[in-house]
Design a protein around this motif. Sequence first.
Motif, PDB file in Angstrom:
ATOM      1  N   GLY A  27      38.093  45.309  38.439  1.00  0.00           N
ATOM      2  CA  GLY A  27      38.517  46.432  37.580  1.00  0.00           C
ATOM      3  C   GLY A  27      37.378  47.055  36.813  1.00  0.00           C
ATOM      4  N   ASP A  28      37.438  46.926  35.472  1.00  0.00           N
ATOM      5  CA  ASP A  28      36.447  47.598  34.624  1.00  0.00           C
ATOM      6  C   ASP A  28      35.114  46.857  34.589  1.00  0.00           C
ATOM      7  OD1 ASP A  28      37.018  45.350  33.190  1.00  0.00           O
ATOM      8  OD2 ASP A  28      37.465  46.389  31.306  1.00  0.00           O
ATOM      9  N   PRO A  83      28.879  54.130  36.850  1.00  0.00           N
ATOM     10  CA  PRO A  83      28.822  54.530  35.439  1.00  0.00           C
ATOM     11  C   PRO A  83      29.908  53.903  34.572  1.00  0.00           C
ATOM     12  CG  PRO A  83      28.823  56.443  36.879  1.00  0.00           C
ATOM     13  CD  PRO A  83      29.163  55.256  37.725  1.00  0.00           C
ATOM     14  N   HIS A  84      29.573  53.761  33.295  1.00  0.00           N
ATOM     15  CA  HIS A  84      30.564  53.473  32.258  1.00  0.00           C
ATOM     16  C   HIS A  84      30.730  54.775  31.501  1.00  0.00           C
ATOM     17  CE1 HIS A  84      30.901  49.043  32.284  1.00  0.00           C
ATOM     18  NE2 HIS A  84      29.904  49.243  33.137  1.00  0.00           N
ATOM     19  N   LYS A 102      44.190  44.263  39.409  1.00  0.00           N
ATOM     20  CA  LYS A 102      45.479  43.532  39.437  1.00  0.00           C
ATOM     21  C   LYS A 102      46.627  44.531  39.318  1.00  0.00           C
ATOM     22  CE  LYS A 102      43.975  38.969  38.478  1.00  0.00           C
ATOM     23  NZ  LYS A 102      43.100  38.259  37.589  1.00  0.00           N
ATOM     24  N   ASN A 103      46.403  45.614  38.564  1.00  0.00           N
ATOM     25  CA  ASN A 103      47.403  46.687  38.462  1.00  0.00           C
ATOM     26  C   ASN A 103      46.726  48.008  38.807  1.00  0.00           C
ATOM     27  OD1 ASN A 103      49.562  45.058  37.316  1.00  0.00           O
ATOM     28  ND2 ASN A 103      48.144  44.859  35.586  1.00  0.00           N
ATOM     29  N   THR A 104      47.478  48.904  39.412  1.00  0.00           N
ATOM     30  CA  THR A 104      46.890  50.195  39.790  1.00  0.00           C
ATOM     31  C   THR A 104      46.384  50.910  38.530  1.00  0.00           C
ATOM     32  OG1 THR A 104      48.564  50.252  41.487  1.00  0.00           O
ATOM     33  CG2 THR A 104      47.354  52.290  41.126  1.00  0.00           C
ATOM     34  N   ARG A 139      46.216  43.884  43.625  1.00  0.00           N
ATOM     35  CA  ARG A 139      47.203  44.752  44.287  1.00  0.00           C
ATOM     36  C   ARG A 139      46.623  46.067  44.766  1.00  0.00           C
ATOM     37  NH1 ARG A 139      51.913  44.967  40.015  1.00  0.00           N
ATOM     38  NH2 ARG A 139      52.396  46.808  41.252  1.00  0.00           N
ATOM     39  N   PHE A 140      45.470  46.430  44.224  1.00  0.00           N
ATOM     40  CA  PHE A 140      44.914  47.746  44.530  1.00  0.00           C
ATOM     41  C   PHE A 140      43.391  47.638  44.523  1.00  0.00           C
ATOM     42  CE2 PHE A 140      43.069  51.740  42.982  1.00  0.00           C
ATOM     43  CZ  PHE A 140      43.606  52.634  43.897  1.00  0.00           C
ATOM     44  N   GLY A 141      42.759  48.504  45.290  1.00  0.00           N
ATOM     45  CA  GLY A 141      41.290  48.459  45.254  1.00  0.00           C
ATOM     46  C   GLY A 141      40.669  49.725  45.787  1.00  0.00           C
ATOM     47  N   ARG A 142      39.390  49.893  45.420  1.00  0.00           N
ATOM     48  CA  ARG A 142      38.600  51.029  45.900  1.00  0.00           C
ATOM     49  C   ARG A 142      37.384  50.477  46.646  1.00  0.00           C
ATOM     50  NH1 ARG A 142      38.259  53.127  39.710  1.00  0.00           N
ATOM     51  NH2 ARG A 142      40.156  54.377  39.673  1.00  0.00           N
ATOM     52  N   ALA A 143      37.073  51.130  47.750  1.00  0.00           N
ATOM     53  CA  ALA A 143      35.864  50.754  48.486  1.00  0.00           C
ATOM     54  C   ALA A 143      34.890  51.916  48.404  1.00  0.00           C
ATOM     55  CB  ALA A 143      36.212  50.471  49.938  1.00  0.00           C
ATOM     56  N   PHE A 144      33.623  51.634  48.230  1.00  0.00           N
ATOM     57  CA  PHE A 144      32.611  52.700  48.249  1.00  0.00           C
ATOM     58  C   PHE A 144      31.223  52.085  48.440  1.00  0.00           C
ATOM     59  CE2 PHE A 144      31.191  51.918  43.858  1.00  0.00           C
ATOM     60  CZ  PHE A 144      32.330  51.411  43.247  1.00  0.00           C
TER      61      PHE A 144
END
Length: 341
Positions: A218-219, A53-54, A99-101, A131-136
């Motif tokens: 990111g977005d 979603p946005h 790139k940034n949390t 530097r940061f990421g989410r997996a799903f």
Amino acid sequence: MAAPKVAVVGAGVIGLSTALCIAETCPSCSVTVLSDQFSPNTTSDVAAGMLIPHTYPGTPIHVQKQWFKETFTYLFAISNSAEASEAGIHLISGWQVFKNTPKEELPFWSDVVLGFRPMSEAELQKFPQYRFGRAFTTLKCDCPPYLLWLEKRLKAIGVQMYTRKVADLWELHSEYNIVVNCAGIGAHQLVGDEKLFPIRGQVLKVHAPWVKNFIRDGDGSTYIYPGIDRVTLGGTREKDSWSVSPDPGTTKDIFDRCCSLEPSLRGAQDIKVKVGLRPSRWCVRLQREVLSRGGVKLLVVHNYGHGSGGFSMHRGTAKEAAHLVEECIAALQGSLSRAKL
Ligand code: FAD
């Protein structure tokens, strides 16, 4: 009262899913879809069809979460059925890298998608600039097959579909009791909605069958979304641009950005370029309206303005629109019985 006649204007993902929900919720209605374009010529055909979603700033988060959850649950059931490949629905796992949390720790949809978690160090090594990421794991619609599947279901339950451009909702007044406006960006002209604006999106659909996981920067300014046959590479978000012509400079820029995320894409073949106008608004317009002209009334339900998230939210908003149609039918029946007294 005879079977109420409902016209749904628009045959993108919103119009077709709304027509289906109305036919399911109010089986006594006669439902007709009127649209100047059908698949493969709608904005919905251009979309990547990912369920991520946005946020709509003007819609409460709990409402958005409910729409997303209903859509996810509906498509998850299809993905687990023998219909999955014809409907073009499949589960897909991947990474959203930053790139940034990000400020927001958990997006509102994190417990709707499956297996949401921070990326491990080993996974992050694939993306040295991040530097940061989410997996799903989420769902993806292959858009043209999904639209055709919706059309097939509508025909099977007797919904009529006609090619017709509607210049003014009032032209439907003599034929229909209720008009449902799902015209997407077309609503700007159809109902003169100045709050609705296009956000132009250009994407590449490429042949790269070795790419199996989604990658999103990111977005979502850059993304790689593998489908059943093709991988969608994006993207652009150009506010207030009405141009639907592909821009060659943008094509090269998208391709380069995606290759820096997934270098193997340099070997992608058969690149096709598509452009669509996201029907964007501060909030989705999901409401009843009674139009009045010279003492005559026209009952209207609006369901448009889904911006970047039409696929992510379509089933949830279609169900809500179908409830609004039920309310209109109750109002019609009420005014008829008052007239008889
Ligand atoms: P449309 O698909 O534009 O349908 C509108 C319909 O109304 C059409 O059939 C049109 O012909 C008809 N119409 C308009 N005016 C009239 C009229 N006057 N008379 C008769 N008929 C009329 N969303 C996601 O959730 N996930 C994604 O991954 C995603 N990726 C995207 C990528 C791109 C590049 C773009 C452009 C969009 C993306 N979206 C995504 C957003 C999604 O495509 C839209 O939110 C969605 O398609 C809107 O659907 P709709 O049915 O409202 O509009």
